[in-house]
Write a protein that holds these residues in place. Sequence first.
Motif, short mmCIF file in Angstrom:
data_model
loop_
_atom_site.label_atom_id
_atom_site.label_comp_id
_atom_site.label_asym_id
_atom_site.label_seq_id
_atom_site.Cartn_x
_atom_site.Cartn_y
_atom_site.Cartn_z
N LYS A 194 0.84 -1.20 0.00
CA LYS A 194 0.00 0.00 0.00
C LYS A 194 0.87 1.25 0.00
O LYS A 194 0.52 2.27 -0.55
CB LYS A 194 -0.94 0.00 1.20
CG LYS A 194 -2.06 -1.03 1.05
CD LYS A 194 -3.00 -1.05 2.23
CE LYS A 194 -4.01 -2.18 2.04
NZ LYS A 194 -4.93 -2.34 3.14
N LYS A 195 2.04 1.17 0.63
CA LYS A 195 2.95 2.33 0.67
C LYS A 195 3.66 2.53 -0.67
O LYS A 195 4.29 3.55 -0.90
CB LYS A 195 3.98 2.14 1.78
CG LYS A 195 3.30 1.99 3.11
CD LYS A 195 4.16 2.54 4.21
CE LYS A 195 3.38 2.89 5.39
NZ LYS A 195 2.90 2.35 6.37
N LEU A 196 3.59 1.54 -1.53
CA LEU A 196 4.22 1.66 -2.85
C LEU A 196 3.19 1.97 -3.93
O LEU A 196 3.52 2.00 -5.11
CB LEU A 196 4.97 0.37 -3.21
CG LEU A 196 6.16 0.00 -2.32
CD1 LEU A 196 6.78 -1.30 -2.79
CD2 LEU A 196 7.21 1.11 -2.32
N GLU A 197 1.95 2.19 -3.49
CA GLU A 197 0.87 2.44 -4.47
C GLU A 197 1.19 3.58 -5.41
O GLU A 197 0.83 3.57 -6.57
CB GLU A 197 -0.39 2.84 -3.71
CG GLU A 197 -1.20 1.70 -3.23
CD GLU A 197 -2.61 2.16 -2.98
OE1 GLU A 197 -2.80 2.97 -2.06
OE2 GLU A 197 -3.52 1.73 -3.71
N TYR A 198 1.93 4.59 -4.88
CA TYR A 198 2.21 5.79 -5.66
C TYR A 198 2.97 5.47 -6.94
O TYR A 198 3.01 6.27 -7.87
CB TYR A 198 3.04 6.78 -4.82
CG TYR A 198 4.44 6.29 -4.57
CD1 TYR A 198 5.46 6.68 -5.41
CD2 TYR A 198 4.73 5.42 -3.52
CE1 TYR A 198 6.75 6.20 -5.21
CE2 TYR A 198 6.00 4.94 -3.32
CZ TYR A 198 6.99 5.33 -4.17
OH TYR A 198 8.27 4.85 -3.99
N LYS B 75 5.89 11.30 -3.75
CA LYS B 75 5.04 10.13 -3.93
C LYS B 75 3.90 10.34 -4.93
O LYS B 75 3.45 9.39 -5.53
CB LYS B 75 4.49 9.67 -2.59
CG LYS B 75 5.61 9.13 -1.68
CD LYS B 75 5.08 8.50 -0.43
CE LYS B 75 4.93 7.02 -0.58
NZ LYS B 75 4.42 6.37 0.63
N ALA B 76 3.45 11.59 -5.09
CA ALA B 76 2.42 11.82 -6.11
C ALA B 76 3.06 11.55 -7.46
O ALA B 76 4.22 11.87 -7.67
CB ALA B 76 1.92 13.24 -6.04
N GLY C 90 -13.46 15.16 -9.39
CA GLY C 90 -13.66 13.90 -8.66
C GLY C 90 -12.56 12.88 -8.92
O GLY C 90 -12.77 11.68 -8.74
N LEU C 91 -11.39 13.33 -9.35
CA LEU C 91 -10.31 12.39 -9.68
C LEU C 91 -9.29 12.32 -8.54
O LEU C 91 -9.22 13.22 -7.72
CB LEU C 91 -9.58 12.86 -10.96
CG LEU C 91 -10.49 13.00 -12.19
CD1 LEU C 91 -9.78 13.77 -13.29
CD2 LEU C 91 -10.89 11.61 -12.67
N ASP C 92 -8.51 11.25 -8.53
CA ASP C 92 -7.46 11.12 -7.53
C ASP C 92 -6.17 11.68 -8.13
O ASP C 92 -5.55 11.02 -8.97
CB ASP C 92 -7.28 9.65 -7.15
CG ASP C 92 -6.15 9.45 -6.14
OD1 ASP C 92 -5.44 10.44 -5.85
OD2 ASP C 92 -5.98 8.32 -5.65
N PRO C 93 -5.74 12.87 -7.72
CA PRO C 93 -4.56 13.47 -8.36
C PRO C 93 -3.27 12.69 -8.10
O PRO C 93 -2.31 12.82 -8.86
CB PRO C 93 -4.48 14.87 -7.75
CG PRO C 93 -5.34 14.84 -6.56
CD PRO C 93 -6.29 13.70 -6.66
N ASP C 94 -3.26 11.89 -7.04
CA ASP C 94 -2.02 11.17 -6.71
C ASP C 94 -1.76 10.00 -7.65
O ASP C 94 -0.62 9.60 -7.83
CB ASP C 94 -2.08 10.63 -5.27
CG ASP C 94 -1.87 11.73 -4.26
OD1 ASP C 94 -1.44 12.83 -4.67
OD2 ASP C 94 -2.13 11.49 -3.07
#
Length: 595
Positions: free
Chosen positions: A23-27, A398-399, A579-583
């Motif tokens: 989960k911490k590497l999701e970026y 990370k983003a 409504g988007l996830d900018p990351d």
Amino acid sequence: MCGIFAVSGEETKAGEMVLRGLKKLEYRGYDSWGVAVRTETSGSIDIAKEVGKISSVKRTFSASSESMGHTRWATHGGVTKSNAHPHKVGRVTIVHNGIFENYEAWKKKLVGTHHGASVKFKSETDTEVIAGMMSEQITRLRDNEITSKKISEIIRKVCAEIQGRFAILVMVEGVPGIFAARRGSPLIIGRGEKETFIASDIPAFLERTNVVNYLDDDELVYISGGKAEFSNLRTGERVKKRNVTVKWRVEEAEKGEFPHFMIKEIFEQKDTIARAINHEDKMLVKAAKLLHSANGAYFVACGTAHKVAMAAEYFFSEVAGRKINVVPASEMPSFEKFVNKKTVIIAVSQSGETADVLEILERGKKRGAKILALTNVESSSIARMANVHLPIHAGPEKAVASTKAATAQMALLFLLAFADSNQINFGRFVLRSTAASINDLLNPRYEDRIRRVAKRIIKHDNLFIIGRGSLYPMALESAIKIQEVSYIHAQGFAAGELKHGPIALIEKGTPCLVLGDDQETVSNATELKARGAFIIGVSPTKQSVFDEWLRVPDCNGAQAIATIIPVQILAYHLAVLRGLDPDMPRNLAKSVTVK
Ligand code: F6R
């Protein structure tokens, strides 16, 4: 791109720990995920994998002290559960980053020759073929011959056949421990007291340890509990590694009170610009000397880093009177004939792992060129290839959209241009005052103001940006930021190029960002307005032609650094309002380790 995380230790919940680490590497960007655990009771290796996001996944695994996992960004084969890693053939389970270029030939060879029975490949991936190659070798052994030493040998043999860059992790039923090998794709070993980790990036295990070993190209590591044994992947010889304590803090790699990493990292520019120039003069002088010795210099970079390099082309021209060529790394092959032992290649890369850049550096080195690199990851492949490396000290980014790394790179390159003309102190002075005014600028009221502007243009499908001088590359960079996180079609132009074509695109109400307030750019803005454009000025002074104005401080030659910041915030809010996830923008990955 793909993330890898593994643990071997005393934990009995290794599977859950690997899930947390992934989960911490999701970026890094991914489309599917998977986890393998060696079950405590039977010793068999069980695999769970799924398509989609891992963030909301809550599940338990069999009790286990060894586990490895993977987040996949599809290259060979579509986004399906069967293509997700880990892949298992016989006793061998494997996860893999990178590309096995000659896998098809090996796949053909293996079908029908797997110890008399054909291997039934269950996926379309190149990775499963690697597992097949290893499994085929293991099936030739008697049970008592299957030891960690023998498996290391098999991994060495198989890796010798792989063409391309890779990082692989291997677990074998009946042999405790986890094996990892790399060639061109990052792997870092985390040294806990009673457990050892392997990951493609440090945040995966940072909450447990900040003591690491960097695995180098053509090295193999075997971890088991608190122990890690390193060897050369080609010769098998033992390798001694240095324990390195990394300075990253857990908070730096977490969102804290911010809703997304992107906005957190934009606000971190209050500090990062000043941090980027915190280099001893002797390092800058060394880099400048390298440039002095050159007969021909090339910036090579990709995406945002390429736009940073374009801005630096202006800095060097204006400050040091030096012309440096700027080429996107993927286009550099057309110009390699000009690269020789007098050439300096300047690589700009946040991750330090971008495959297109790495390849140019490898080939440039063979032609005798010297390498100057600016990266954010001191242990990265690009940093380690360089004759001179200048870290940008931006802290983990990370983003997916690069913000603080881009401005840190620009600040350092601006200073280097001053170092090139023996004026380091003056360059530092300009940058310190730029950093101070950016510090004043970045406050919640400013963000609010930009959010209101975003609301005014949110319904539009097209947006254009113009700039002149070093603000021209910032117009191109503005377009990247807006495209990648908000999916609005945005395009940047040199302000003077408008009349030569792009102005035909302007309709009533088309939003146009005008970077700068010099007379010529303002008159270009007037031309746009005359055709109905809605003008958003980004500049130190307000002009009557602007319908909206985003103030930026006056920063002398460093204007590009300040000007991109409100556009980063605008891009962020356009994404959030949509409504988007900018990351985690669709289709993109943080570290582009394949070509
Ligand atoms: C866009 C972005 C990318 C990267 C590019 C190069 O916001 O981040 O365009 O700049 O993929 O990556 P690095 O700098 O890691 O070489």
